[in-house]
Scaffold this active site. Structure first.
Site, short mmCIF file in Angstrom:
data_model
loop_
_atom_site.label_atom_id
_atom_site.label_comp_id
_atom_site.label_asym_id
_atom_site.label_seq_id
_atom_site.Cartn_x
_atom_site.Cartn_y
_atom_site.Cartn_z
N HIS A 136 -2.85 9.51 -1.36
CA HIS A 136 -1.72 10.43 -1.19
C HIS A 136 -0.44 9.92 -1.85
O HIS A 136 0.59 10.56 -1.77
CB HIS A 136 -1.47 10.68 0.29
CG HIS A 136 -2.68 11.18 1.01
ND1 HIS A 136 -3.24 12.41 0.78
CD2 HIS A 136 -3.47 10.59 1.93
CE1 HIS A 136 -4.31 12.56 1.54
NE2 HIS A 136 -4.46 11.47 2.24
N SER A 153 0.87 -1.17 0.00
CA SER A 153 0.00 0.00 0.00
C SER A 153 0.90 1.22 0.00
O SER A 153 1.91 1.25 -0.71
CB SER A 153 -0.93 -0.06 1.22
OG SER A 153 -1.78 1.06 1.27
N ASP A 211 -4.34 -5.04 5.99
CA ASP A 211 -4.66 -5.90 4.86
C ASP A 211 -3.56 -6.95 4.71
O ASP A 211 -2.38 -6.64 4.77
CB ASP A 211 -4.79 -5.06 3.59
CG ASP A 211 -5.52 -5.79 2.46
OD1 ASP A 211 -5.98 -6.92 2.69
OD2 ASP A 211 -5.61 -5.22 1.37
#
Length: 169
Positions: free
Chosen positions: A43, A12, A130
């Site tokens: 972002h 991520s 995750d």
């Protein structure tokens, strides 16, 4: 039949550097398949197929329903897409199968179910947890579970949460 080792790779925020280093360290003709599930972060820039291809000799493709999984290929799962695996190919997961799992957790379950001990997973930089649920399925199936050292990750959440499960090799 010749077995196919497959690696579920999750990243991520800040994960591109870890993915690039991992891909760059693999030998040419590594004889494995990699499925990259990126959790997008508004972002940070998303990992493009072209950017990933600059770091590996593997064929880099976007995963799609019906696409067969082959050695020396890197498959990039589109953000928020859920795939299962059947007959050696990606299959769109019906809405009813998705449950409350995040997309990387879902993919790890699919890899564990389809490949058993030939499945492995690597959890790299990212926020959240995750991968921490799905890695347990890989471990229970006899596969290898790896997490990036949180001190080396741009964002330590995903690898730290993976390590906290106690299932990381």
């Amino acid at each position: 039949p010749h077995r196919l080792p497959i690696v579920g790779l999750g990243a991520s925020a800040g994960g591109f550097d870890g993915v690039a280093k991992l891909l760059g360290a693999l030998p040419v003709d590594s004889d494995i398949a990699i499925v990259l599930v990126e959790r997008p972060d508004p972002h940070h820039e998303s990992m493009s197929l072209a950017a990933l291809a600059r770091h590996t000799s593997m064929t880099v493709l976007q995963a799609a329903p019906g696409l067969r999984i082959a050695r020396d290929h890197l498959y990039v799962v589109p953000p928020e897409t859920y795939f299962s695996i059947g007959d050696g190919a990606f299959q769109a997961a019906p809405e009813a199968q998705r449950s409350a799992l995040l997309s990387f957790d879902f993919m790890l379950h699919a890899l564990a179910q389809a490949f058993g001990a030939d499945a492995a997973c690597v959890i790299l930089s990212g926020v959240g947890a995750d991968g921490s649920v799905g890695l347990k399925a890989v471990k229970e199936g006899g596969g290898l579970v790896i997490a990036q050292d949180p001190a080396e990750a741009a964002f330590s959440g995903m690898p730290r949460n993976a390590i906290m499960t106690g299932a990381v090799d």
